[in-house]
Write an enzyme that holds these catalytic residues in place. Structure first.
Site, PDB file in Angstrom:
ATOM      1  N   CYS A 184      -0.377 -29.268  14.123  1.00  0.00           N
ATOM      2  CA  CYS A 184       0.380 -28.215  13.448  1.00  0.00           C
ATOM      3  C   CYS A 184      -0.367 -26.895  13.613  1.00  0.00           C
ATOM      4  O   CYS A 184      -1.434 -26.692  13.037  1.00  0.00           O
ATOM      5  CB  CYS A 184       0.554 -28.548  11.964  1.00  0.00           C
ATOM      6  SG  CYS A 184       1.456 -27.278  11.038  1.00  0.00           S
ATOM      7  N   VAL A 185       0.175 -26.018  14.438  1.00  0.00           N
ATOM      8  CA  VAL A 185      -0.407 -24.697  14.635  1.00  0.00           C
ATOM      9  C   VAL A 185       0.752 -23.744  14.938  1.00  0.00           C
ATOM     10  O   VAL A 185       1.731 -24.116  15.578  1.00  0.00           O
ATOM     11  CB  VAL A 185      -1.451 -24.712  15.783  1.00  0.00           C
ATOM     12  CG1 VAL A 185      -0.812 -25.100  17.107  1.00  0.00           C
ATOM     13  CG2 VAL A 185      -2.170 -23.381  15.898  1.00  0.00           C
TER      14      VAL A 185
END
Length: 233
Positions: free
Chosen positions: A95-96
């Protein structure tokens, strides 16, 4: 995950091939690239754990998967090596923001790889996929670093991102030579058969049998000589 080679337009595939070739020839520092000739839409990499982090000394295998809407949609990133990190889920999903709302087609794959490496230096607990890691990062950094370091030592220090030091799935990265981990074959010189070097197998059995037979003959001869000597007395 299925290949998207057939789903991407030829011009997109040409651009991807060009970028991946450039990455392989000149990769970002601390990152190795393993392009696949069969499937250019799945890029395998190995990222060295940044110094000054609990991941230092480890090598983390990762893959980027280009969907059928690439480059309009961002690629998806997955860690293949287990890692204790707030922004990495239990199945390795990453998750970025650059892989979500901040994605722009012109950013390219190099930018994605560098961003993921930076995420290892500066985790973002506010968008945590691993809630325990995010909580510890905020409340008890020492415990967080200890847990992260432990998993790094277990899973990322055996070689390029795995406890065995080699990818478990042929699709996960390059494979070493089959005998690379066999110390007996490393010890043998060129042209030396394994059985001769080890003393086992057919040649080894033959040698052992011959040696046993020779010993039996020596013992028998001694007994005969002893009997002859007694008769003389």
């Amino acid at each position: 995950m299925n290949s998207n080679v057939e789903n991407l337009p030829p011009q997109v595939l040409r651009l991807v091939y060009k970028e991946v070739s450039a990455l392989a020839a000149d990769p970002p520092e601390g990152i190795k690239i393993y392009p696949s000739e069969e499937d250019i839409t799945e890029l395998h990499t190995a990222i060295e754990g940044p110094e000054g982090t609990p991941f230092a000394g480890g090598v983390f295998r990762m893959r980027l998967v280009l969907g059928k809407d690439f480059p309009a949609a961002p690629p998806k990133g997955y860690f293949l090596t287990k890692i204790f990190h707030p922004n990495v889920g239990h199945k390795g999903e990453i998750c970025v923001n650059v892989l979500k709302r901040d994605w722009r087609a012109e950013l390219g794959l190099r930018h994605v790889l560098l961003t993921i490496k930076c995420l290892m230096i500066h985790p973002n607990p506010e968008s945590a996929l691993n809630e325990e890691a995010g909580r510890l990062l905020l409340e008890d950094y020492t415990e967080y670093a200890s847990r992260a370091r432990l998993l790094t030592e277990i899973h990322a220090m055996g070689g390029y991102g795995g406890t065995s030091g080699v990818p478990q799935d042929p699709a996960d990265g390059p494979q070493p030579k089959k005998h690379a981990g066999d110390p007996t074959k490393r010890a043998m010189g060129p042209g030396v058969a394994p059985s001769a070097a080890l003393g086992n197998g057919a040649n080894g059995s033959s040698t052992t049998s011959s040696s046993s037979s020779s010993n039996s003959n020596v013992v028998g001869k001694k007994k005969t000589d002893k009997k002859r000597a007694l008769r003389r007395l």
